[in-house]
Design an enzyme around this catalytic site. Structure first.
Site, PDB file in Angstrom:
ATOM      1  N   ARG A  38      -1.006  97.856  -8.562  1.00 19.61           N
ATOM      2  CA  ARG A  38       0.213  98.489  -7.816  1.00 19.61           C
ATOM      3  C   ARG A  38      -0.323  99.946  -7.352  1.00 19.61           C
ATOM      4  NH1 ARG A  38       5.736  97.018 -10.913  1.00 19.61           N
ATOM      5  NH2 ARG A  38       5.970  94.902  -9.484  1.00 19.61           N
ATOM      6  N   GLY A 351       6.584  88.322  -8.740  1.00 20.67           N
ATOM      7  CA  GLY A 351       6.919  88.146  -9.977  1.00 20.67           C
ATOM      8  C   GLY A 351       5.947  86.897 -10.572  1.00 20.67           C
ATOM      9  N   GLY A 374      11.260  90.774  -6.339  1.00 17.98           N
ATOM     10  CA  GLY A 374      12.847  91.048  -5.890  1.00 17.98           C
ATOM     11  C   GLY A 374      12.887  91.130  -4.456  1.00 17.98           C
TER      12      GLY A 374
END
Ligand code: AMP
Length: 394
Positions: A38, A351, A374
């Site tokens: 990330r 995910g 999400g």
């Protein structure tokens, strides 16, 4: 994209506030970062901004869930600063607070593109409630806002939707890329388009199945949610995962889906939720005392046939309990089928399916792996994402 991107805004000499997603996984005991994907994903935007000569770059991110004082200690964003500094190749000043003189002075005194990382946004109770005072306060620290936390754009929080309500705003490269891939796939896909949906629960995926049935040419279902559909069709499911309260909805989806909907016709089963036991293959009915933990070989063949010639594929959720080797075959087969497609746009929702693709070694064989589980699901459901809606139109 109809939203402004960082190339559309002037940042030279300005204080640029950037919402990034530094919600990195960490070792439970040592607190060390176990995967810096990330942080790496934010680098293109940050490097571009640095090269444009801003006065300062002020970074906001959440880390974990923060409800108690103990959670604060566990989710201290300070851990990210040295790694970011190393990856970005510049000094990163960590400010150990989310408001007050220390933060305001650090921003005021910054120059020459000083990078400032603010403490975890969720230290503020108002963050998750999108407290208007908090969004306004944070916005008062800068001149422009850049949204680059794709993993958080489905949340209307102070740092994602509150700040841009008060400042000129633009999407960073990561958000732009995610929207380009997922947006094209759901709004203007090259056909045939196939959606593959797996994972544990029907309840998490109902809306996305319903929306993708409207868009895709075929919708393939696998994973734990298979058995709610199987039960809805009157099959025995043994001890397989089931959501009794979703059986009616599953019946409606089956009726609506018709030939478009491709459900498994066999399963790999076991008499325990474990890697060992009496593992075998069964047809549509799971015998008493067994549970379905992966799709079976005939279902794999059906999926391969359904994918042949596909030009757009969206995949969210593994086909079985891929974390256990005996039940990873269905998920591996989908990875292989995607890897073998010619000239197709293959998009992995974040995910667990993203984890599966990476863990099984197929990351470089697909077009795009989303950084937001999400957010990508809600986007595929056709929902408005508050963090995107808040960005200025072109
Ligand atoms: P999700 O977060 O909904 O995408 O679900 C991912 C999880 O679903 C993974 O951890 C898988 O192990 C699990 N899963 C997939 N298939 C099954 C199954 N047949 N039974 C139980 N869990 C499953």
């Amino acid at each position: 994209m109809d939203k402004k991107t960082i190339k559309d805004i002037e940042v030279a000499g300005k204080t640029v506030l950037v919402r990034v997603d530094f919600n990195v996984p960490r070792n439970k005991e040592t607190g060390e970062i176990t995967n810096d994907n990330r942080i790496v994903a934010a680098l293109p935007t940050l490097k571009y901004l640095l090269a444009e000569g801003p006065k300062a770059i002020v970074l906001f991110s959440h880390l974990g869930k923060v409800k108690t004082e103990e959670d604060k200690a566990k989710n201290d964003l300070a851990v990210v600063a040295p790694r970011l500094s190393e990856l970005l190749g510049v000094d990163v000043k960590f400010v150990n607070c989310t408001r007050g003189a220390e933060l305001e002075n650090a921003v005021k005194e910054a120059n020459n593109g000083q990078v400032i990382l603010v403490q975890n946004t969720r230290y503020e109770a108002g963050e998750s409630k999108n407290d208007p005072e908090l969004g306004k306060y944070w916005a008062s620290l800068g001149d422009v806002f850049v949204e680059d936390a794709f993993g958080s754009v489905h949340r209307a929080h102070a740092s994602t939707a509150g700040i841009p309500a008060h400042l000129p705003s633009a999407a960073g490269f990561l958000v732009e890329k995610e929207i380009a891939y997922i947006g094209k796939a759901v709004s203007n896909p090259e056909r045939p388009m196939v959606a593959i949906l797996g994972g544990a629960k029907v309840s998490d995926k109902i809306l996305v199945i319903e929306n993708l049935l409207k868009i895709a040419d075929k919708v393939i279902v696998g994973g734990g949610m298979t058995y709610t559909f199987m039960k809805a069709m009157g099959h025995n499911i043994g001890n397989s995962l089931v959501e009794e309260d979703r059986i009616e909805v599953a019946k409606e989806i089956i009726a609506k889906g018709g030939d478009k909907l491709i459900l498994p016709v066999d399963s790999v089963i076991n008499n325990a939720f474990a890697e060992t036991g009496d593992i075998k293959v069964c047809g549509e009915d799971v015998p008493e005392g067994y549970m379905g933990l992966d799709i079976g070989p005939k279902s794999v063949e059906n999926i391969k046939n359904a994918l042949a010639g596909a030009k757009t594929v969206i995949w969210n959720g593994p086909m079985g309990v891929f974390e256990m080797e005996p039940f990873a075959k269905g998920t591996i087969a989908v990875c292989e089928a995607l890897a073998n497609l010619d000239d197709a746009n293959t998009i992995i929702g974040g995910g667990d399916s993203a984890a599966a693709v990476m863990q099984l070694g197929y990351a470089d064989k697909v077009s795009h792996i989303s950084t937001g589980g999400g957010a990508s699901l809600e986007y595929m459901e056709g929902k408005v994402l508050p963090g995107i809606a808040a960005i200025d139109d072109k």
